[in-house]
Design an enzyme around this catalytic site. Structure first.
Site, mmCIF file in Angstrom:
data_model
loop_
_atom_site.group_PDB
_atom_site.id
_atom_site.type_symbol
_atom_site.label_atom_id
_atom_site.label_comp_id
_atom_site.label_asym_id
_atom_site.label_seq_id
_atom_site.Cartn_x
_atom_site.Cartn_y
_atom_site.Cartn_z
ATOM 1 N N GLU A 210 58.842 25.961 29.259
ATOM 2 C CA GLU A 210 59.456 26.185 30.572
ATOM 3 C C GLU A 210 59.724 27.656 30.839
ATOM 4 O O GLU A 210 59.633 28.125 31.982
ATOM 5 C CB GLU A 210 60.761 25.387 30.701
ATOM 6 C CG GLU A 210 60.560 23.890 30.935
ATOM 7 C CD GLU A 210 60.118 23.114 29.705
ATOM 8 O OE1 GLU A 210 60.110 23.702 28.603
ATOM 9 O OE2 GLU A 210 59.778 21.926 29.840
ATOM 10 N N HIS B 92 67.751 13.051 31.821
ATOM 11 C CA HIS B 92 66.807 12.797 32.921
ATOM 12 C C HIS B 92 67.586 12.444 34.180
ATOM 13 O O HIS B 92 67.159 11.625 34.977
ATOM 14 C CB HIS B 92 65.837 11.661 32.560
ATOM 15 C CG HIS B 92 64.874 12.011 31.468
ATOM 16 N ND1 HIS B 92 65.213 11.989 30.144
ATOM 17 C CD2 HIS B 92 63.580 12.410 31.504
ATOM 18 C CE1 HIS B 92 64.176 12.353 29.405
ATOM 19 N NE2 HIS B 92 63.163 12.615 30.205
HETATM 20 C C1 LIG Z 1 61.821 20.960 27.221
HETATM 21 C C2 LIG Z 1 61.114 19.734 27.634
HETATM 22 N N1 LIG Z 1 60.075 19.827 28.493
HETATM 23 C C3 LIG Z 1 59.417 18.719 28.897
HETATM 24 C C4 LIG Z 1 59.774 17.485 28.455
HETATM 25 C C5 LIG Z 1 59.042 16.224 28.950
HETATM 26 N N2 LIG Z 1 58.310 15.617 27.853
HETATM 27 C C6 LIG Z 1 58.846 14.640 27.106
HETATM 28 S S1 LIG Z 1 57.899 14.222 25.801
HETATM 29 C C7 LIG Z 1 56.679 15.321 26.278
HETATM 30 C C8 LIG Z 1 55.456 15.462 25.437
HETATM 31 C C9 LIG Z 1 55.832 15.780 24.035
HETATM 32 O O1 LIG Z 1 54.720 16.064 23.261
HETATM 33 P P1 LIG Z 1 54.881 16.347 21.708
HETATM 34 O O2 LIG Z 1 55.964 17.327 21.469
HETATM 35 O O3 LIG Z 1 53.564 16.687 21.177
HETATM 36 O O4 LIG Z 1 55.408 14.959 21.109
HETATM 37 P P2 LIG Z 1 54.747 13.523 21.294
HETATM 38 O O5 LIG Z 1 55.352 12.913 22.500
HETATM 39 O O6 LIG Z 1 53.276 13.696 21.412
HETATM 40 O O7 LIG Z 1 55.133 12.757 20.075
HETATM 41 C C10 LIG Z 1 57.062 15.996 27.437
HETATM 42 C C11 LIG Z 1 56.251 17.000 28.123
HETATM 43 C C12 LIG Z 1 60.879 17.425 27.581
HETATM 44 N N3 LIG Z 1 61.326 16.260 27.100
HETATM 45 N N4 LIG Z 1 61.523 18.545 27.183
#
Ligand SMILES: Cc1ncc(C[n+]2csc(CCOP(=O)(O)OP(=O)(O)O)c2C)c(N)n1
Lengths: 326, 348
Positions: free
Chosen positions: A60, A129
């Site tokens: 972000e 959220h």
């Molecule tokens: C700071 C932040 N930005 C965006 C999100 C929205 N979000 C939730 S899970 C996710 C993807 C996460 O990917 P990763 O860290 O690779 O973990 P995975 O879900 O693949 O296990 C996103 C973009 C968030 N929770 N926190």
């Protein structure tokens, strides 16, 4: 044009502005092929390609910072933060970098960017959220802050924000994304920033609100009108700049004020308006100013907790009774 | 001891934990479809070897900091399935008392730092936990789990750098499942592997097949032994794949079907079963017995969670501060309903 939702109106605003002005681009997490977590950018990638619809990593700070860099170089970026709750991760870029740029360059470097973020509660999102962080940004000199409550306003305000030469933080109450819908004009229009809208005229009490609370205030007013009360409903639309004249004119007429906002009560937008009214319009007030807002707790998840937490129609009705009976 | 040489009961236990995780999540998926879970759920199908292989090395005094796709880690670190189920259903009997969603649950007793949604923000926290072990001269370790997606946030950098400078007993587990929501790994970073970054913080990065529980176990052994001996952090990147969508509402059409099928062949549970069958005399009857045990546990957990009460609305106001602070929330409904303002009562 057929009836469209607030979400579609937001998408349309971006699409039309991107067609109108090549310097407008979009960046954020999952905004490209996927079309955004809420589908706000759906179709933009296909129409404008990866150079103008940019998928970013989960970063972000880089989303806002890179948008600022692009803005300095003459682009008009729209940065999407997937949920307003994650805007904290880009806080420095917004508050210390973006908001101050024009000021510290003696007016030479404006920062015409928009940060869009779905905000507020009502969808069982829990602590991370559900937040309504508009007051943090309204408190920061140099930022404009907008929260629409209808499809028409969302489209017109977003277009105005994109065309504005200063940074605008644009919060989209996700509770209204699909609930707020209406027919929109075919032709291009904007809704100017800094102008409130009188949604209903009335003489007994002024309710000043914005965002999802507009929804609850409307239903409260339907019930209050059955009691022969005449309520004026003002939707601020822009939190900053604040449309003082619309507020003042209304309060001079009704002499009773309710401030309804979904954010935590303490130091929310209503606190500022109450202070302004006390400073500027004290002699016009017949009763205390009442704030209808959320308690000062994190935003809980479980349905009974969230229901308890959120200010609702009944709270608005109670507040109106309180000032009427005062 | 290398994982493959572990005694039978330990090997079976690794398998049991993976199976428990998968069955628990399948149960959650059903409850979600029945409308019993209100928020999103993020399942780890195909990634179960990571918590199983890593948590197998942990003691009660170690602390884990899991994220949204680490249900297995909660269970293996000792969280009662009943309590975890109640948490996920938003019930008063869950660790967050219904205040936060899904796996956002912690336990001081079990050494579990509660996740938040803010990805990577728990990495510096885990580094701080590890710092206290060093301060107190203890040989406990802290384990921080995160996705390759989250590792692109600044907090990853700051947390790793802090941990590297202070050589704290921290094990960083990156679960590289190739997608961050819809974003494929090529769009998340310009290098192939998060583990490459470890060196720049002054510690070792290990790259393992995250669908091979034995490989995960072995890598964790190196990292935990190092941490306990005062050798500082290690980053273990577990290469895996997210078989389901990002959350249960995501159909994940952006994940190519062929790719999914390819990875399904590498399912960690099936693979390990093959090993166990060949090397440890594991057979259908052993598996059936495990499934029966698990099914009973999950029936009990689901029943407990479904029967548990929702938290009362007013409890939303508790625990913002210590109870004796006397700080009252300012909810209009509370104040006005408790003592209604009658005309003339206030001296304006
Ligand atoms: C700071 C932040 N930005 C965006 C999100 C929205 N979000 C939730 S899970 C996710 C993807 C996460 O990917 P990763 O860290 O690779 O973990 P995975 O879900 O693949 O296990 C996103 C973009 C968030 N929770 N926190």
């Amino acid at each position: 044009m057929p009836e469209i939702t607030m979400l579609e109106a937001i998408r349309l605003a971006m699409k039309e502005e991107m067609e109108r002005d090549e310097s407008v681009l979009v960046l954020g997490e999952d905004v490209g092929i996927y079309g955004g977590a809420f589908r706000a950018t759906e179709g933009l990638y296909d129409e404008f390609g990866p150079n103008r619809v940019i998928d970013t990593p989960i970063s972000e700070s880089a989303i806002v910072g890179a948008a600022l860099g692009m803005a300095i170089m003459g682009y008009r970026p729209i940065a999407e933060i997937q949920f307003a709750d994650f805007i904290t991760c880009g806080f420095d870029q917004i508050v210390n970098q973006t908001a101050t740029l024009r000021y510290r360059t003696g007016g030479e470097m404006p920062a015409p960017l928009v940060v869009r973020a779905p905000s507020a509660a009502g969808v069982h999102g829990g602590l991370y959220h559900s937040q309504s962080p508009e007051a943090w940004f309204a408190h920061t000199p140099g930022l404009k802050v907008v929260v629409p409550s209808s499809a028409y306003d969302a489209k017109g305000l977003l277009k105005a924000a994109i065309r504005d030469d200063d940074p605008v933080i644009f919060f989209e109450p996700k509770f209204l994304y699909r609930r707020a819908k209406e027919n929109l004009p075919e032709e291009d229009y904007i809704v100017p920033l800094g102008k409130a809208k009188i949604l209903k005229e009335g003489g007994d009490v002024t309710i000043i609100t914005y965002g999802s609370m507009v929804f609850h205030c409307r239903s409260a007013i339907d019930k209050l009108e059955a009691e022969d009360l005449s309520i004026e409903l003002i939707d601020l639309r822009s939190i900053m700049p604040l449309d003082k004249s619309t507020i003042y004119d209304s309060v001079k007429k009704t002499n009773r004020v309710i401030l309804a906002y979904e954010d935590h009560k303490t130091l929310g937008i209503g606190a500022e308006i109450a202070a302004l009214l006390s400073e500027e319009l004290f002699e016009y007030l017949d009763t205390p100013i009442i704030r209808v807002a959320a308690p000062d707790t994190p935003i809980p998840y479980s349905p009974p907790l969230e229901e308890f937490y959120l200010p609702n129609e009944q709270d608005v009705i109670d507040a109106v009774h309180r000032v009427i009976e005062y | 001891m290398a994982a493959k040489d572990l005694p039978k009961d330990k090997l079976f236990n690794l398998y049991y934990n993976m199976l428990l995780t998968r069955q628990f999540e399948d149960r959650l998926s059903k409850l979600y479809r029945q409308g019993k879970i209100f928020g999103g759920i993020f399942l780890s199908t195909g990634q179960e070897a990571i918590p199983a292989g890593t948590c197998a090395h942990l003691r009660d005094d170690d602390v884990i900091s899991p994220i949204h796709r680490d249900l297995g880690a909660f269970l293996i670190k000792g969280m009662d399935p009943k309590i975890l189920m109640a948490q996920i259903l938003g019930k008063a009997t869950g660790p967050s008392k219904g205040r936060d969603s899904f796996l956002h649950a912690g336990s001081k007793k079990l050494g579990i730092i509660p996740p938040t949604s803010i990805l990577a923000s728990t990495i510096p926290i885990a580094a701080g936990v590890a710092f206290t072990f060093k301060l107190r001269g203890k040989d406990s370790v802290a384990v921080s789990y995160f996705g390759e997606g989250g590792s692109n946030r600044g907090d990853f950098h700051e947390g790793c750098n802090f941990a590297g400078i202070h050589k704290v007993p921290l094990v960083l587990i990156c679960e590289n499942n190739k997608y961050a929501y819809s974003t494929p790994v090529e769009k998340e970073m310009a290098i192939c592997c998060v583990s490459y970054r470890a060196e720049s913080y002054g510690f070792q990065g290990l790259l393992v097949d995250g669908n091979d529980v034995l490989a995960v176990y072995d890598a964790m052994q190196i990292a935990v032994e190092r941490a306990r001996a005062g050798g500082g952090p290690t980053l273990i990147e577990c290469m895996t794949y997210r078989i389901r969508g990002h959350s249960e509402h995501d159909e994940a059409k952006y994940q190519p079907e062929a790719e999914k099928q390819e990875w399904k062949k590498k399912d960690p549970i099936t693979r390990f079963k093959g090993f166990l069958t060949e090397k440890a005399g594991f057979g259908e009857s052993e598996e059936e017995e495990m499934l029966k045990r698990i099914s009973a546990i999950l029936d009990e957990a689901a029943q407990f969670a479904l029967d548990s009460p929702f938290p009362p609305g007013e409890s939303a106001l508790e625990d913002v501060f210590a109870p004796d602070e006397g700080v009252r929330s300012t909810h209009l409904t509370i104040e006005s309903r408790q003592k209604p303002v009658v005309s003339g009562e206030t001296n304006l």
